[in-house]
Design a protein around this motif. Structure first.
Motif, short mmCIF file in Angstrom:
data_model
loop_
_atom_site.label_atom_id
_atom_site.label_comp_id
_atom_site.label_asym_id
_atom_site.label_seq_id
_atom_site.Cartn_x
_atom_site.Cartn_y
_atom_site.Cartn_z
N ILE A 244 -14.39 -15.48 22.09
CA ILE A 244 -15.51 -16.36 21.73
C ILE A 244 -15.00 -17.78 21.49
CG2 ILE A 244 -17.22 -16.88 19.93
CD1 ILE A 244 -17.65 -13.86 19.59
N LEU A 245 -13.90 -17.92 20.74
CA LEU A 245 -13.35 -19.25 20.45
C LEU A 245 -12.89 -19.94 21.73
CD1 LEU A 245 -11.28 -18.45 17.23
CD2 LEU A 245 -13.49 -19.61 17.34
N LEU A 246 -12.38 -19.15 22.67
CA LEU A 246 -11.91 -19.70 23.95
C LEU A 246 -13.03 -20.31 24.79
CD1 LEU A 246 -9.35 -17.25 25.56
CD2 LEU A 246 -9.03 -19.68 25.08
N GLN A 247 -14.27 -19.92 24.52
CA GLN A 247 -15.39 -20.49 25.28
C GLN A 247 -15.59 -21.96 24.90
OE1 GLN A 247 -16.26 -18.35 27.69
NE2 GLN A 247 -14.77 -17.14 26.54
N GLY A 248 -15.10 -22.33 23.72
CA GLY A 248 -15.21 -23.72 23.27
C GLY A 248 -16.64 -24.21 23.25
N SER A 249 -17.58 -23.32 22.90
CA SER A 249 -18.98 -23.75 22.95
C SER A 249 -19.73 -23.43 21.66
CB SER A 249 -19.68 -23.10 24.14
OG SER A 249 -19.51 -21.70 24.09
N ARG A 250 -19.22 -23.95 20.55
CA ARG A 250 -19.95 -23.80 19.28
C ARG A 250 -21.28 -24.53 19.37
NH1 ARG A 250 -17.67 -21.74 14.91
NH2 ARG A 250 -15.42 -21.48 14.89
N GLU A 251 -22.24 -24.05 18.59
CA GLU A 251 -23.54 -24.73 18.55
C GLU A 251 -23.35 -26.11 17.92
OE1 GLU A 251 -25.50 -21.76 16.24
OE2 GLU A 251 -25.24 -20.29 17.84
#
Length: 318
Positions: free
Chosen positions: A155-162
Protein backbone atom coordinates in the motif's frame (compact mmCIF):
# COMPACT_ATOMS: atom_id res chain seq x y z
CA UNK A 1 3.97 23.32 4.25
CA UNK A 2 6.60 25.95 3.54
CA UNK A 3 9.56 24.39 1.80
CA UNK A 4 12.12 26.72 3.32
CA UNK A 5 15.59 25.33 3.79
CA UNK A 6 15.57 23.00 6.81
CA UNK A 7 18.64 21.07 5.76
CA UNK A 8 22.08 21.57 7.28
CA UNK A 9 23.69 21.37 3.83
CA UNK A 10 22.95 24.18 1.38
CA UNK A 11 24.22 24.75 -2.14
CA UNK A 12 27.70 26.32 -2.04
CA UNK A 13 27.45 29.94 -3.15
CA UNK A 14 30.47 30.55 -5.40
CA UNK A 15 30.34 27.09 -6.85
CA UNK A 16 32.78 26.08 -9.58
CA UNK A 17 32.65 22.39 -10.51
CA UNK A 18 35.86 22.43 -12.54
CA UNK A 19 37.78 24.08 -9.72
CA UNK A 20 36.40 21.58 -7.18
CA UNK A 21 37.33 18.66 -9.43
CA UNK A 22 40.92 19.96 -9.54
CA UNK A 23 41.10 20.26 -5.76
CA UNK A 24 39.87 16.68 -5.35
CA UNK A 25 42.32 15.47 -7.98
CA UNK A 26 45.22 17.07 -6.10
CA UNK A 27 43.98 15.68 -2.79
CA UNK A 28 44.19 12.15 -4.22
CA UNK A 29 47.40 12.50 -6.22
CA UNK A 30 50.77 11.18 -5.09
CA UNK A 31 51.55 9.43 -1.83
CA UNK A 32 48.87 9.60 0.82
CA UNK A 33 45.45 11.13 0.53
CA UNK A 34 44.31 14.45 1.93
CA UNK A 35 41.09 13.21 3.59
CA UNK A 36 40.38 16.56 5.22
CA UNK A 37 40.21 18.38 1.90
CA UNK A 38 37.94 15.73 0.38
CA UNK A 39 35.65 15.76 3.35
CA UNK A 40 35.44 19.52 3.77
CA UNK A 41 34.81 20.10 0.09
CA UNK A 42 32.14 17.42 -0.46
CA UNK A 43 30.30 18.08 2.80
CA UNK A 44 30.04 21.76 1.90
CA UNK A 45 28.36 21.09 -1.47
CA UNK A 46 24.78 20.08 -2.20
CA UNK A 47 24.13 16.71 -3.80
CA UNK A 48 23.30 18.39 -7.08
CA UNK A 49 26.65 20.21 -7.00
CA UNK A 50 28.45 16.93 -6.23
CA UNK A 51 26.94 15.48 -9.42
CA UNK A 52 28.33 18.44 -11.37
CA UNK A 53 31.77 17.92 -9.80
CA UNK A 54 31.58 14.26 -10.80
CA UNK A 55 30.89 15.25 -14.43
CA UNK A 56 33.67 17.87 -14.42
CA UNK A 57 36.11 15.35 -12.94
CA UNK A 58 35.39 12.80 -15.67
CA UNK A 59 35.75 15.46 -18.34
CA UNK A 60 39.12 16.62 -16.98
CA UNK A 61 40.70 13.32 -15.95
CA UNK A 62 38.89 10.65 -17.95
CA UNK A 63 37.89 8.60 -14.95
CA UNK A 64 35.00 8.20 -12.54
CA UNK A 65 35.27 10.32 -9.38
CA UNK A 66 33.49 7.79 -7.19
CA UNK A 67 35.84 4.98 -8.27
CA UNK A 68 38.82 7.26 -7.63
CA UNK A 69 37.55 8.10 -4.15
CA UNK A 70 36.91 4.43 -3.40
CA UNK A 71 40.45 3.47 -4.32
CA UNK A 72 41.89 6.17 -2.02
CA UNK A 73 39.62 5.88 1.01
CA UNK A 74 38.58 3.02 3.27
CA UNK A 75 36.18 1.88 5.95
CA UNK A 76 33.20 3.82 7.21
CA UNK A 77 34.58 7.09 5.88
CA UNK A 78 34.65 5.66 2.35
CA UNK A 79 31.07 4.39 2.69
CA UNK A 80 29.92 7.80 3.87
CA UNK A 81 31.66 9.69 1.05
CA UNK A 82 30.23 7.28 -1.55
CA UNK A 83 26.75 7.79 -0.03
CA UNK A 84 27.18 11.57 -0.29
CA UNK A 85 28.14 11.20 -3.97
CA UNK A 86 24.94 9.25 -4.77
CA UNK A 87 21.83 11.15 -6.00
CA UNK A 88 19.16 10.94 -3.23
CA UNK A 89 16.57 8.89 -5.13
CA UNK A 90 19.22 6.42 -6.30
CA UNK A 91 20.56 6.26 -2.75
CA UNK A 92 17.12 5.25 -1.43
CA UNK A 93 16.66 2.75 -4.25
CA UNK A 94 20.11 1.23 -3.57
CA UNK A 95 19.43 0.95 0.15
CA UNK A 96 16.18 -0.88 -0.59
CA UNK A 97 17.91 -3.13 -3.11
CA UNK A 98 20.61 -3.98 -0.58
CA UNK A 99 17.98 -4.64 2.09
CA UNK A 100 16.17 -7.08 -0.20
CA UNK A 101 19.08 -8.77 -1.92
CA UNK A 102 21.22 -9.73 1.06
CA UNK A 103 20.93 -12.93 3.03
CA UNK A 104 17.62 -12.39 4.76
CA UNK A 105 15.69 -9.15 4.41
CA UNK A 106 16.59 -6.02 6.34
CA UNK A 107 13.04 -5.09 7.36
CA UNK A 108 14.19 -2.01 9.26
CA UNK A 109 15.44 -0.36 6.06
CA UNK A 110 12.20 -1.11 4.20
CA UNK A 111 10.23 0.30 7.12
CA UNK A 112 12.34 3.44 7.52
CA UNK A 113 12.27 4.43 3.86
CA UNK A 114 8.71 3.48 2.93
CA UNK A 115 7.16 4.98 6.07
CA UNK A 116 8.98 8.32 5.81
CA UNK A 117 9.14 9.27 2.13
CA UNK A 118 6.40 11.22 0.36
CA UNK A 119 4.21 9.64 -2.31
CA UNK A 120 6.12 11.51 -5.03
CA UNK A 121 9.46 10.31 -3.67
CA UNK A 122 8.25 6.72 -3.53
CA UNK A 123 7.13 6.86 -7.16
CA UNK A 124 10.55 8.23 -8.16
CA UNK A 125 12.33 5.54 -6.13
CA UNK A 126 10.28 2.83 -7.89
CA UNK A 127 11.27 4.21 -11.31
CA UNK A 128 14.96 4.49 -10.47
CA UNK A 129 14.93 1.02 -8.87
CA UNK A 130 13.64 -0.51 -12.10
CA UNK A 131 16.12 1.40 -14.24
CA UNK A 132 19.08 0.58 -12.00
CA UNK A 133 18.34 -2.98 -10.89
CA UNK A 134 16.08 -4.22 -13.68
CA UNK A 135 13.40 -5.51 -11.33
CA UNK A 136 10.13 -4.20 -9.98
CA UNK A 137 10.44 -2.96 -6.42
CA UNK A 138 6.93 -4.14 -5.56
CA UNK A 139 7.62 -7.63 -6.88
CA UNK A 140 10.92 -7.84 -4.99
CA UNK A 141 9.33 -6.65 -1.76
CA UNK A 142 6.38 -9.04 -2.17
CA UNK A 143 8.76 -11.90 -2.80
CA UNK A 144 10.70 -11.18 0.38
CA UNK A 145 7.89 -10.41 2.83
CA UNK A 146 4.53 -11.87 3.82
CA UNK A 147 1.27 -11.36 5.64
CA UNK A 148 -0.06 -8.02 6.82
CA UNK A 149 3.45 -6.58 6.86
CA UNK A 150 3.70 -7.23 3.13
CA UNK A 151 0.23 -5.77 2.47
CA UNK A 152 0.99 -2.50 4.21
CA UNK A 153 4.36 -2.18 2.43
CA UNK A 154 2.59 -2.66 -0.91
CA UNK A 155 0.00 0.00 0.00
CA UNK A 156 2.79 2.44 0.93
CA UNK A 157 4.58 1.61 -2.34
CA UNK A 158 1.61 2.94 -4.30
CA UNK A 159 2.55 6.40 -3.03
CA UNK A 160 -1.06 7.51 -3.28
CA UNK A 161 -2.27 8.71 0.10
CA UNK A 162 -5.48 10.71 0.08
CA UNK A 163 -5.22 14.50 0.14
CA UNK A 164 -6.35 16.80 2.93
CA UNK A 165 -8.62 16.13 5.90
CA UNK A 166 -12.01 14.46 5.56
CA UNK A 167 -13.82 15.86 8.61
CA UNK A 168 -16.69 13.38 8.19
CA UNK A 169 -14.31 10.42 8.46
CA UNK A 170 -12.22 11.44 11.49
CA UNK A 171 -14.54 10.09 14.17
CA UNK A 172 -15.39 6.97 12.16
CA UNK A 173 -11.73 6.14 11.49
CA UNK A 174 -10.90 6.54 15.17
CA UNK A 175 -13.81 4.30 16.18
CA UNK A 176 -12.90 1.74 13.52
CA UNK A 177 -9.31 1.61 14.79
CA UNK A 178 -10.53 1.25 18.36
CA UNK A 179 -12.97 -1.50 17.40
CA UNK A 180 -10.27 -3.23 15.35
CA UNK A 181 -7.81 -3.32 18.24
CA UNK A 182 -8.48 -2.63 21.90
CA UNK A 183 -12.23 -2.93 21.48
CA UNK A 184 -12.24 -6.62 20.63
CA UNK A 185 -10.64 -9.95 21.27
CA UNK A 186 -8.02 -10.45 18.57
CA UNK A 187 -7.02 -7.73 16.15
CA UNK A 188 -8.46 -6.74 12.80
CA UNK A 189 -5.15 -5.82 11.14
CA UNK A 190 -6.83 -5.03 7.81
CA UNK A 191 -8.51 -1.97 9.33
CA UNK A 192 -5.23 -0.64 10.71
CA UNK A 193 -3.51 -1.18 7.40
CA UNK A 194 -6.22 0.46 5.30
CA UNK A 195 -6.58 3.54 7.47
CA UNK A 196 -2.91 4.09 8.33
CA UNK A 197 -1.77 3.27 4.80
CA UNK A 198 -4.17 5.50 2.86
CA UNK A 199 -5.25 8.57 4.82
CA UNK A 200 -3.29 11.81 4.59
CA UNK A 201 -0.92 12.63 7.45
CA UNK A 202 -2.97 15.72 8.40
CA UNK A 203 -6.07 13.54 8.59
CA UNK A 204 -4.28 10.86 10.62
CA UNK A 205 -3.11 13.37 13.22
CA UNK A 206 -6.76 14.31 13.84
CA UNK A 207 -7.73 10.64 13.95
CA UNK A 208 -5.02 10.03 16.60
CA UNK A 209 -6.46 12.84 18.73
CA UNK A 210 -9.97 11.42 18.40
CA UNK A 211 -8.61 7.94 19.17
CA UNK A 212 -7.09 9.19 22.42
CA UNK A 213 -10.43 10.72 23.44
CA UNK A 214 -12.27 7.45 22.74
CA UNK A 215 -9.80 4.98 24.22
CA UNK A 216 -7.93 7.06 26.77
CA UNK A 217 -4.60 5.93 25.39
CA UNK A 218 -2.38 6.75 22.42
CA UNK A 219 -2.70 4.78 19.20
CA UNK A 220 0.96 3.74 19.63
CA UNK A 221 0.10 1.96 22.90
CA UNK A 222 -2.65 0.00 21.26
CA UNK A 223 -0.41 -0.97 18.31
CA UNK A 224 2.23 -2.17 20.78
CA UNK A 225 -0.36 -4.15 22.68
CA UNK A 226 -2.16 -5.61 19.68
CA UNK A 227 0.55 -6.43 17.12
CA UNK A 228 4.07 -7.87 17.13
CA UNK A 229 7.20 -8.14 15.02
CA UNK A 230 7.79 -6.31 11.76
CA UNK A 231 4.09 -5.38 11.36
CA UNK A 232 4.19 -3.65 14.74
CA UNK A 233 7.38 -1.82 13.77
CA UNK A 234 5.93 -0.70 10.44
CA UNK A 235 2.63 0.50 11.94
CA UNK A 236 4.52 2.44 14.62
CA UNK A 237 6.79 4.00 12.00
CA UNK A 238 3.80 5.11 9.93
CA UNK A 239 2.15 6.65 13.01
CA UNK A 240 5.36 8.38 14.11
CA UNK A 241 5.97 9.79 10.62
CA UNK A 242 2.40 11.08 10.47
CA UNK A 243 3.02 12.86 13.78
CA UNK A 244 6.51 14.17 12.97
CA UNK A 245 9.07 12.94 10.45
CA UNK A 246 11.97 14.78 12.18
CA UNK A 247 11.06 13.16 15.53
CA UNK A 248 10.95 9.76 13.81
CA UNK A 249 14.50 10.26 12.53
CA UNK A 250 15.73 11.71 15.82
CA UNK A 251 14.62 8.48 17.48
CA UNK A 252 16.29 6.41 14.75
CA UNK A 253 19.56 8.27 15.29
CA UNK A 254 19.35 7.93 19.06
CA UNK A 255 18.77 4.18 18.80
CA UNK A 256 21.60 3.78 16.28
CA UNK A 257 24.09 5.20 18.80
CA UNK A 258 22.74 4.56 22.26
CA UNK A 259 23.12 0.81 22.43
CA UNK A 260 26.03 -1.57 22.69
CA UNK A 261 27.96 -0.90 19.50
CA UNK A 262 26.96 1.74 17.00
CA UNK A 263 24.66 0.83 14.12
CA UNK A 264 26.71 2.76 11.57
CA UNK A 265 24.58 1.73 8.61
CA UNK A 266 21.51 3.44 10.10
CA UNK A 267 23.44 6.40 11.49
CA UNK A 268 24.99 7.06 8.09
CA UNK A 269 21.78 6.51 6.11
CA UNK A 270 19.79 8.98 8.21
CA UNK A 271 22.53 11.62 8.35
CA UNK A 272 23.05 11.49 4.59
CA UNK A 273 19.40 11.32 3.56
CA UNK A 274 18.20 14.11 5.88
CA UNK A 275 21.17 16.47 5.45
CA UNK A 276 19.44 18.51 2.74
CA UNK A 277 15.87 17.91 3.87
CA UNK A 278 15.21 18.54 7.56
CA UNK A 279 18.40 18.04 9.57
CA UNK A 280 17.78 21.28 11.52
CA UNK A 281 14.40 19.93 12.67
CA UNK A 282 15.85 16.48 13.39
CA UNK A 283 18.46 18.17 15.61
CA UNK A 284 15.82 20.18 17.46
CA UNK A 285 13.68 17.06 17.99
CA UNK A 286 16.72 15.12 19.21
CA UNK A 287 17.57 17.76 21.81
CA UNK A 288 13.96 18.00 22.96
CA UNK A 289 13.47 14.24 23.19
CA UNK A 290 16.80 13.24 24.73
CA UNK A 291 18.14 16.34 26.45
CA UNK A 292 21.47 16.01 24.63
CA UNK A 293 22.61 17.49 21.33
CA UNK A 294 22.92 15.27 18.27
CA UNK A 295 26.37 16.80 17.70
CA UNK A 296 27.73 15.72 21.10
CA UNK A 297 26.14 12.29 20.80
CA UNK A 298 27.85 11.70 17.43
CA UNK A 299 31.11 12.97 18.93
CA UNK A 300 30.95 10.48 21.78
CA UNK A 301 29.99 7.58 19.54
CA UNK A 302 32.23 7.83 16.48
CA UNK A 303 35.82 8.70 15.57
CA UNK A 304 38.26 9.83 12.91
CA UNK A 305 37.42 11.28 9.50
CA UNK A 306 34.11 9.45 9.65
CA UNK A 307 33.18 11.43 12.75
CA UNK A 308 34.31 14.72 11.19
CA UNK A 309 32.14 14.09 8.14
CA UNK A 310 29.09 13.21 10.25
CA UNK A 311 29.55 16.37 12.34
CA UNK A 312 29.68 18.42 9.13
CA UNK A 313 26.37 16.86 8.06
CA UNK A 314 24.94 17.59 11.49
CA UNK A 315 25.89 21.20 10.84
CA UNK A 316 26.28 22.53 14.37
CA UNK A 317 25.84 21.98 18.07
CA UNK A 318 22.61 22.75 19.94
Amino acid sequence: MVSEHRGSIRPFVNFNAKHDAEILHKAMKGIGTDEDTILMLLAARSNDQRQQIKAAYKKAYGKDLVSALKSELGGLFENLIVALMTPPVLYDASQLHKALKGAGTDDDVLIEILASRSGEQIKDITKVYKKEFGGKLEKDISGDTSGHFQKLLVILLQGSREEGVDEAKIEKDAKDLYAAGEGKFGTDEEKFITILGNRSTEHLRKVFDAYKTISGSDIEDSIEGETTGNLENLLLAVVKCARSVPAFFAEGLYKSMRRAGTDDETLMRIMVSRSEVDMLDVRASFKKMYGASLYNTIQEDTGGDYQKALLYLCGGND
